[in-house]
Design a protein around this motif. Structure first.
Motif: not given
Length: 351
Positions: A191-195, A210-218, A232-234, A314-323
């Motif tokens: 999970x990486x988006x609200x929709x 969610x885990x992956x998106x928070x791992x890359x947070x500030x 960088x990851x897809x 997780x595979x949602x890492x591909x939705x991370x474009x910035x910290x």
């Protein structure tokens, strides 16, 4: 006459709040967004930031001893007055002591992971006044956990990072959500988006983890090279570990493909050959394979060795474009869900 945009969004937000009302009531939060517990990452700073932003942070106890866990809980409470949980591994040799630490510290929610939680631990948590959450990788186990007295479930798909099961969230949701209504069920994995969160809420989920998106947070204490690897990851870069021989089981772990992962395959092959030649017993070979990754998660998260360490994602890492700051991540997820509801209610021809 076109409805005022502000009124449209307010109505959509109210709809979202109704959809995840069971989740927010259970967690005691503004948003039913639960944070996955990630070793070395889900500590006081990230957990408090998530709770302060209206989500629900979860401390990862991992291999901590009771005194260390007590310190981390106290440090987290010093940073937030809002609810947060503690994730305990059921295989920990001092599980009973860790449960006692949580109860004495006034922790409101305990998440039991890493196997079917023992009945005595569930009872001790509930008798202590806290709520119990557990993971259900299949409907049959979900029903069993409800009978054992678990207060809420998490169904986590194979798209998630770290230790994963074999079934995708898309399938698990169809298997579990229509049939478990007596306790809140939170969805997790990819999970990486609200929709996407909205779609599962409409299927009956109480909220999302969610885990992956928070791992890359500030606010994450992960090394900057670790976060940069996420940016960088897809999605296809987040792969599960491969088992070469069924005689030597490898617990599937999803992380970013790197030199360490390739060496693990080589290490398995060499170890199996040593077993076949009689140099190692089966037990020695199994331990040798299991110990390959010892300390590698810390090496990646804390030291920033993203080539040789275990970069769990997780595979949602591909939705991370910035910290991003945690608060921005949560606000973005909510806005995306609200936007989707607004678009759905807009008259034909409007966007």
């Amino acid at each position: 006459m076109k409805m005022d945009d502000t009124a449209q969004r307010a109505a959509a937000r109210a709809r979202l709040d109704r959809l995840w009302a069971d989740g927010t009531a259970f967690l005691g939060t503004e948003f039913a967004i639960l944070a996955g517990a990630m070793s070395w990452v889900s500590e006081r700073n990230l957990v408090s930031a998530i709770s302060n932003a209206g989500g629900f942070g979860v401390l990862a106890c991992g291999a901590m001893e009771p005194d260390r866990l007590a310190e981390e809980i106290a440090a987290t409470k010093a940073l937030t007055t809002r609810p947060f949980g503690v994730n305990l591994i059921t295989m920990h040799p001092r599980l009973d002591d860790l449960v006692r630490v949580c109860i004495e510290a006034g922790v409101t929610h305990v998440v039991l992971a890493g196997g079917v939680p023992p009945g005595p631990a569930i009872r001790a948590i509930k008798d202590g006044g806290a709520k119990v959450m557990a993971f259900a990788p299949a409907l049959v186990l979900a029903k069993r956990l409800v009978r054992l007295g678990v207060d809420a479930l998490v169904i986590e798909g194979a798209e998630a990072g770290g230790h994963v099961g074999p079934v995708s969230l898309t399938v698990l949701a169809q298997e579990v959500l229509p049939f478990i209504r007596s306790v809140p069920v939170f969805v997790a994995g990819g999970l990486g988006r609200g929709e996407a969160i909205l779609s599962y809420l409409e299927q009956g989920a109480a909220g999302a983890q969610l885990g992956t998106r928070f791992a890359a947070s500030e606010e994450s204490i992960a090394h900057e090279r670790f976060k940069a690897a996420f940016v960088r990851a897809n999605a296809r870069d987040a792969v599960t570990s491969v088992q070469l021989d069924e005689r030597f089981p490898v617990i599937p772990v999803r992380g970013l493909s790197n030199a360490g992962g390739r060496r693990f395959l080589q290490h398995q092959a060499e170890t199996i050959q040593r077993f076949l030649s009689g140099e190692l017993t089966r037990e020695q070979a199994q331990l040798d394979i299991e110990h390959f990754w010892a300390g590698s998660l810390r090496r990646a998260v804390i030291e920033g060795d993203v080539e040789n360490g275990s970069v769990m994602a997780g595979q949602s890492v591909g939705m991370i474009s910035a910290v991003q700051p945690v608060a921005s991540i949560i606000a973005e997820l909510v806005d995306q869900a609200v936007d989707a509801l607004v678009r759905r209610e807009a008259p034909a021809g409007e966007s």
